[in-house]
Design a protein around this motif. Structure first.
Motif, PDB file in Angstrom:
ATOM      1  N   UNK A 150      23.029  70.713  71.161  1.00 35.40           N
ATOM      2  CA  UNK A 150      22.321  71.896  70.640  1.00 35.40           C
ATOM      3  C   UNK A 150      21.260  71.514  69.633  1.00 35.40           C
ATOM      4  N   UNK A 151      21.040  70.208  69.434  1.00 34.58           N
ATOM      5  CA  UNK A 151      20.088  69.753  68.422  1.00 34.58           C
ATOM      6  C   UNK A 151      20.763  69.665  67.050  1.00 34.58           C
ATOM      7  N   UNK A 152      20.103  68.972  66.153  1.00 43.31           N
ATOM      8  CA  UNK A 152      20.614  68.853  64.777  1.00 43.31           C
ATOM      9  C   UNK A 152      19.410  68.791  63.848  1.00 43.31           C
ATOM     10  N   UNK A 153      19.532  69.397  62.675  1.00 44.70           N
ATOM     11  CA  UNK A 153      18.385  69.334  61.761  1.00 44.70           C
ATOM     12  C   UNK A 153      18.304  67.911  61.199  1.00 44.70           C
ATOM     13  N   UNK A 154      17.079  67.464  60.926  1.00 43.73           N
ATOM     14  CA  UNK A 154      16.879  66.104  60.428  1.00 43.73           C
ATOM     15  C   UNK A 154      17.598  65.884  59.109  1.00 43.73           C
ATOM     16  N   UNK A 155      17.580  66.905  58.235  1.00 39.94           N
ATOM     17  CA  UNK A 155      18.229  66.756  56.926  1.00 39.94           C
ATOM     18  C   UNK A 155      19.738  66.575  57.098  1.00 39.94           C
ATOM     19  N   UNK A 156      20.310  67.305  58.053  1.00 38.17           N
ATOM     20  CA  UNK A 156      21.749  67.211  58.305  1.00 38.17           C
ATOM     21  C   UNK A 156      22.102  65.820  58.856  1.00 38.17           C
ATOM     22  N   UNK A 157      21.299  65.371  59.820  1.00 38.07           N
ATOM     23  CA  UNK A 157      21.539  64.053  60.420  1.00 38.07           C
ATOM     24  C   UNK A 157      21.463  62.958  59.343  1.00 38.07           C
ATOM     25  N   UNK A 158      20.439  63.064  58.490  1.00 34.97           N
ATOM     26  CA  UNK A 158      20.252  62.048  57.444  1.00 34.97           C
ATOM     27  C   UNK A 158      21.391  62.091  56.441  1.00 34.97           C
ATOM     28  N   UNK A 159      21.825  63.279  56.070  1.00 38.80           N
ATOM     29  CA  UNK A 159      22.897  63.389  55.087  1.00 38.80           C
ATOM     30  C   UNK A 159      24.191  62.791  55.639  1.00 38.80           C
ATOM     31  N   UNK A 160      24.446  63.011  56.933  1.00 44.07           N
ATOM     32  CA  UNK A 160      25.643  62.404  57.538  1.00 44.07           C
ATOM     33  C   UNK A 160      25.553  60.878  57.498  1.00 44.07           C
ATOM     34  N   UNK A 161      24.369  60.357  57.820  1.00 41.29           N
ATOM     35  CA  UNK A 161      24.197  58.896  57.819  1.00 41.29           C
ATOM     36  C   UNK A 161      24.323  58.359  56.390  1.00 41.29           C
ATOM     37  N   UNK A 162      23.787  59.109  55.420  1.00 39.75           N
ATOM     38  CA  UNK A 162      23.904  58.672  54.015  1.00 39.75           C
ATOM     39  C   UNK A 162      25.372  58.565  53.612  1.00 39.75           C
ATOM     40  N   UNK A 163      26.141  59.614  53.957  1.00 36.86           N
ATOM     41  CA  UNK A 163      27.561  59.602  53.593  1.00 36.86           C
ATOM     42  C   UNK A 163      28.281  58.430  54.257  1.00 36.86           C
ATOM     43  N   UNK A 164      27.912  58.194  55.532  1.00 37.45           N
ATOM     44  CA  UNK A 164      28.559  57.115  56.283  1.00 37.45           C
ATOM     45  C   UNK A 164      28.251  55.751  55.641  1.00 37.45           C
ATOM     46  N   UNK A 165      26.978  55.547  55.305  1.00 40.23           N
ATOM     47  CA  UNK A 165      26.581  54.270  54.685  1.00 40.23           C
ATOM     48  C   UNK A 165      27.287  54.117  53.335  1.00 40.23           C
ATOM     49  N   UNK A 166      27.322  55.200  52.548  1.00 33.42           N
ATOM     50  CA  UNK A 166      27.959  55.127  51.225  1.00 33.42           C
ATOM     51  C   UNK A 166      29.456  54.862  51.364  1.00 33.42           C
ATOM     52  N   UNK A 167      30.082  55.448  52.402  1.00 33.07           N
ATOM     53  CA  UNK A 167      31.531  55.250  52.556  1.00 33.07           C
ATOM     54  C   UNK A 167      31.855  53.792  52.878  1.00 33.07           C
ATOM     55  N   UNK A 168      30.890  53.069  53.445  1.00 35.16           N
ATOM     56  CA  UNK A 168      31.117  51.639  53.715  1.00 35.16           C
ATOM     57  C   UNK A 168      30.698  50.784  52.509  1.00 35.16           C
ATOM     58  N   UNK A 169      30.203  51.425  51.469  1.00 34.63           N
ATOM     59  CA  UNK A 169      29.889  50.676  50.240  1.00 34.63           C
ATOM     60  C   UNK A 169      28.421  50.390  50.011  1.00 34.63           C
ATOM     61  N   UNK A 170      27.527  50.915  50.867  1.00 32.62           N
ATOM     62  CA  UNK A 170      26.091  50.689  50.614  1.00 32.62           C
ATOM     63  C   UNK A 170      25.666  51.489  49.384  1.00 32.62           C
ATOM     64  N   UNK A 171      24.846  50.887  48.542  1.00 30.37           N
ATOM     65  CA  UNK A 171      24.293  51.634  47.399  1.00 30.37           C
ATOM     66  C   UNK A 171      22.963  52.234  47.832  1.00 30.37           C
ATOM     67  N   UNK A 172      22.748  53.505  47.478  1.00 24.25           N
ATOM     68  CA  UNK A 172      21.487  54.153  47.875  1.00 24.25           C
ATOM     69  C   UNK A 172      20.778  54.636  46.613  1.00 24.25           C
ATOM     70  N   UNK A 173      19.642  54.042  46.336  1.00 30.98           N
ATOM     71  CA  UNK A 173      18.890  54.401  45.126  1.00 30.98           C
ATOM     72  C   UNK A 173      17.763  55.341  45.529  1.00 30.98           C
ATOM     73  N   UNK A 174      17.863  56.592  45.112  1.00 30.19           N
ATOM     74  CA  UNK A 174      16.840  57.583  45.479  1.00 30.19           C
ATOM     75  C   UNK A 174      15.760  57.678  44.414  1.00 30.19           C
TER      76      UNK A 174
END
Ligand SMILES: Cc1cc2nc3c(=O)[nH]c(=O)nc-3n(C[C@H](O)[C@H](O)[C@H](O)COP(=O)(O)OP(=O)(O)OC[C@H]3O[C@@H](n4cnc5c(N)ncnc54)[C@H](O)[C@@H]3O)c2cc1C
Length: 425
Positions: A150-174
């Motif tokens: 059904x499609x996904x909004x870009x912000x939603x897709x990115x937020x899921x990927x951010x959470x996934x990366x953070x859960x594996x221990x990646x640091x994300x500096x915004x």
């Protein structure tokens, strides 16, 4: 200073922003929060009494605007992306002195690389100059990404990927921008715009592309004050009853027009050529043609902008007749392609193509031989630039396919090569 402001009808659990919607600083905040999937309410101030009553300032011209009130009642005056991000705990600093991998850009390519690298045990940091998502974060509905029928909004897709990366221990500096890089002793040292430094044994450039400008007078003046580069999703809801213009003939312009049509009274898509570009998907074009409040005007070029404090009129030239017409509008969205974010590489000697895109892997070979600057016995790995251990993925790479799925694929594909490079150090 901490005070409570609670106008009738406001939702107390959301971030509340008070300001005048035609100002660039208000737009920067709306854009950042909507890309960061932070629920917020924009309270548009239209007269002095309302500004006094709702925002606790002296009037619409009060320099304390925009005012941001957080869910816990914290009040920030002269709110900026930095101050709001800090208060929301979105601004973190690098925890380590050195990483295995530093990634520049948290669009689809950078985030996917972060998920792969961190999940495989690499000490990983991602540096992003704005919010996560990149260009994809500006897409209202991505319909061609596998797994989301059904499609996904870009912000939603990115937020899921951010959470996934953070859960594996990646640091994300915004809200951190890499501005200058140095390569020495098998390390990359990057200076950030805020003066910080990030050091790593390998790096991935996933900085994507920057929207191309129209190149006409007034662009800087109206930026964020009626003129937007990209789809500016946060603005759609403010377009009710307005006639807005979208400039561009490609897929992203088409998507933006379709999204805006759900809110605005009318959307005119101004296409410079005789027809929308071949890059506009057929399904999108037919949907636009079937949308009653969308007009596709071809052979049209914007040649002028005017208005007092914000954009009020545009001048459009008809390419067939040469005639120019002034159209009243308070909003114009420009999506006319992009240029790669590789200015930082200009003085480093990294090989770029004539358009500025980073050249990688087999594209660096000339008659099967690596370039003169390459001093290793092996050839550059696929996705490796002309500097050993420095990789590129996604839209910023020479010859890349400008799509979310391919950027995601390249980001994760770069990681096995990063491992091989690190093993050789
Ligand atoms: C409105 C719109 C709609 C689109 N819709 C679709 C679609 O439906 N389907 C599809 O397949 N593709 C779509 N695309 C294309 C797709 O979004 C891109 O191909 C994809 O986002 C590229 O990903 P990327 O990670 O390579 O780069 P980008 O998404 O461009 O991300 C690059 C990131 O790097 C950051 N950055 C830049 N310079 C620096 C620096 N010096 N330091 C730190 N960070 C930096 C930027 O802020 C940005 O967040 C769309 C594009 C747009 C603009």
């Amino acid at each position: 200073m901490t005070t409570e402001v609670d106008p009738p009808g406001a939702d107390p659990d959301r971030v509340r922003l008070y300001g005048v919607h035609t100002t660039p600083d208000g737009y920067a905040l709306r854009d950042f929060l909507s890309r960061s999937t932070v629920a917020f309410e924009w309270i548009d101030l239209s007269h002095d009494d309302q500004a006094r009553r709702d925002a606790g300032v002296d009037g619409l011209d009060d320099p304390r605007l925009p005012v941001c009130v957080l869910a816990d009642g914290t009040r920030l005056e002269r709110a900026t992306v930095q101050s709001v991000a800090k208060q929301l705990d979105l601004l973190t600093t690098a925890r380590s002195r050195e990483y295995d991998l530093s990634i520049y850009g948290a669009g689809p390519a950078g985030l996917s690389a972060a998920v792969a690298a961190a999940s495989e045990g690499l000490r990983t940091v991602v540096v992003e100059r704005e919010a996560v998502g990149g260009q994809a974060g500006a897409s209202s509905l991505i319909e061609n990404f596998p797994g989301f029928p059904g499609g996904i909004s870009g912000a939603d897709l990115a937020e899921r990927a951010r959470q996934q990366a953070a859960s594996f221990g990646a640091e994300i500096l915004l809200v951190r921008e890499g501005v200058e890089a140095e390569f020495h002793d098998g390390r990359i040292d990057v200076r950030l715009a805020d003066g910080g430094r990030v050091r790593a044994r390998a790096n991935l450039c996933a900085t994507g592309v920057e929207y191309r400008r129209l190149g006409i007078d007034g662009e800087e003046r109206y930026l964020g004050a009626g003129l937007y580069y990209g789809a500016a999703l946060s603005e759609a809801a403010l377009c009710a009853d307005e006639h807005v213009y979208v400039v561009g003939g490609g897929n992203s312009a088409g998507q933006a027009a379709r999204h805006l049509a759900a809110y605005a009274a009318h959307v005119t898509l101004l296409v410079r050529g005789e027809r929308p570009a071949a890059s506009m998907s057929e399904y999108l074009l037919s949907r636009l043609r079937a949308t009653p409040n969308v007009t596709i005007a071809t052979r049209r070029q914007v040649v002028g902008l005017s208005g007092a404090a914000c954009l009020e009129r545009i001048v459009v030239r008809d390419g067939s007749t040469g005639r120019e017409r002034t159209e009243p509008t308070g909003r114009m969205f420009v999506l006319i392609g992009g240029e790669p974010n590789t200015e930082w590489a200009r003085d480093l000697g990294i090989i770029r193509d004539p358009g500025g895109y980073l050249v990688t892997g087999p594209d660096l070979l000339d008659a099967g031989r690596p370039p003169a600057v390459w001093d290793l016995d092996r050839d550059p790995f696929y996705l490796e630039t002309s500097i050993p251990g420095s990789f590129a993925a996604g839209d910023v790479r020479h010859g890349s396919v400008k799509r979310v799925a391919s950027a995601v694929g390249e980001g994760s594909m770069a990681i096995p090569f990063v491992h091989r490079h690190l093993e050789s150090l």
